[in-house]
Design an enzyme around this catalytic site. Sequence first.
Site, mmCIF file in Angstrom:
data_model
loop_
_atom_site.group_PDB
_atom_site.id
_atom_site.type_symbol
_atom_site.label_atom_id
_atom_site.label_comp_id
_atom_site.label_asym_id
_atom_site.label_seq_id
_atom_site.Cartn_x
_atom_site.Cartn_y
_atom_site.Cartn_z
ATOM 1 N N CYS A 179 0.813 -1.229 0.000
ATOM 2 C CA CYS A 179 0.000 0.000 0.000
ATOM 3 C C CYS A 179 0.844 1.276 0.000
ATOM 4 O O CYS A 179 0.576 2.215 -0.761
ATOM 5 C CB CYS A 179 -0.943 -0.009 1.199
ATOM 6 S SG CYS A 179 -0.210 -0.637 2.710
ATOM 7 N N HIS A 193 -2.558 6.329 4.538
ATOM 8 C CA HIS A 193 -1.122 6.451 4.798
ATOM 9 C C HIS A 193 -0.624 7.778 4.219
ATOM 10 O O HIS A 193 -1.137 8.254 3.196
ATOM 11 C CB HIS A 193 -0.358 5.311 4.116
ATOM 12 C CG HIS A 193 -0.544 3.955 4.731
ATOM 13 N ND1 HIS A 193 -1.242 3.733 5.895
ATOM 14 C CD2 HIS A 193 -0.073 2.736 4.333
ATOM 15 C CE1 HIS A 193 -1.203 2.430 6.179
ATOM 16 N NE2 HIS A 193 -0.508 1.811 5.241
HETATM 17 C C1 11C Z 1 0.706 -1.905 6.871
HETATM 18 N N1 11C Z 1 1.418 -1.772 4.576
HETATM 19 O O1 11C Z 1 0.266 -0.752 6.817
HETATM 20 C C2 11C Z 1 1.097 -2.652 5.640
HETATM 21 C C3 11C Z 1 0.018 -3.644 5.346
HETATM 22 O O2 11C Z 1 2.911 -5.780 2.204
HETATM 23 O O3 11C Z 1 0.935 -5.174 1.653
HETATM 24 C C4 11C Z 1 0.190 -4.361 4.032
HETATM 25 C C5 11C Z 1 1.483 -5.114 3.946
HETATM 26 C C6 11C Z 1 1.787 -5.391 2.509
HETATM 27 O O4 11C Z 1 0.847 -2.538 7.909
#
Ligand code: 11C
Length: 334
Positions: A129, A242
């Site tokens: 993400c 994010h």
């Molecule tokens: C998080 N980005 O915010 C991560 C979740 O490799 O897709 C997804 C982890 C990934 O914890």
Amino acid sequence: KNMNVAIVGATGAVGVEILSCLETRNFPLASLKLLASKRSAGKQVAFRGQTLTVEELTPESFAGVDLALFSAGGDISRQFAPIAAAAGCVVVDNSSAFRQDPDVPLVVPEINPEAAFDHPRNIIANPNCTTIITLMALYPLHLQFGLKTVIASSYQAVSGSGQQGIAELEGQVRAIVDGHPVESKVYPKQIAFNLIPQIDNFADNGYTKEELKMLNEGRKIMSLPELNVTCTCVRVPVYRSHSISVVAQFYKPVDLELARKAFDGKPGIALMDDPATRTWPTPLDSTNGDTCYVGRMRRDLAVDNALNLWVVGDQVRKGAALNAVQIAELLASR
Ligand code: 11C
Ligand code: A2P
């Protein structure tokens, strides 16, 4: 053509959002199967005026399914994606399990849509993400100036850890406000009114796996094997969306006006950037939306040929569910 689709992990944070994207985007469906663990079997979900019943995921779940959108974690993907693929179903996988496999394309439809059609293992990987959101901002600038180096810090919402991350933040905020002791189960320390500078496990070089995804996935998606990336990923007490602070260095000299114009007419990304009116994006501005936003764009004072920018995006939506559904739409279009 209308497709027979399954969602694996349909009851999770991303699965629920996939369902919503299929509904609002009018995805061409012949049928839709909702799969989750035994715990959720029998649960009823409303979809396009009908009631669908969640079924337990088993090796037999994929008979007659054309396309399966997986979002139930890496272990489930490793176990069941090959089973689905062998049954003739194309898998769009949200986990990190297959992203670095040379026979599995890693796709952001705004960047490398053609890669989605070359999937010899019947598996297509949906990128991380934070990587998707960062690249949505960097790719238009790369086309203009040629991307060389990325120096980034992320501010990642608790929904990146699924429903349980959201529950932990909410529970801790309530406990603190009510004067009760705080319990931490999902995160190694209290997340309410705090920050945690570790996302995913550590690799041997002192970076976390989440930080290395930005490097390895960025190179693969943009076909830039020489790209340099350094990153620190931080969990913040935000429910959703994010944010990433990025210094991006380019091969060609940068021009701020040209950089701003690079986003004109580009789908999925928009400038929200006007210091005079204190205009810059926050996580709440992108939450529940499809668009990623760029603000605070300026020439970097410390690094040559570089821009400093701030990017936000809904990581459950563009960072996961929407991107997966866009890949599915590409497949349905042929
Ligand atoms: C998080 N980005 O915010 C991560 C979740 O490799 O897709 C997804 C982890 C990934 O914890
Ligand atoms: P369930 O709700 O039945 O536990 P999140 O990322 O929000 O934590 O969601 C994870 C998703 O993965 C949920 O839909 C969850 O279903 C699903 N899941 C977890 N374990 C399994 C399993 N063993 N088999 C099938 N689905 C699973």
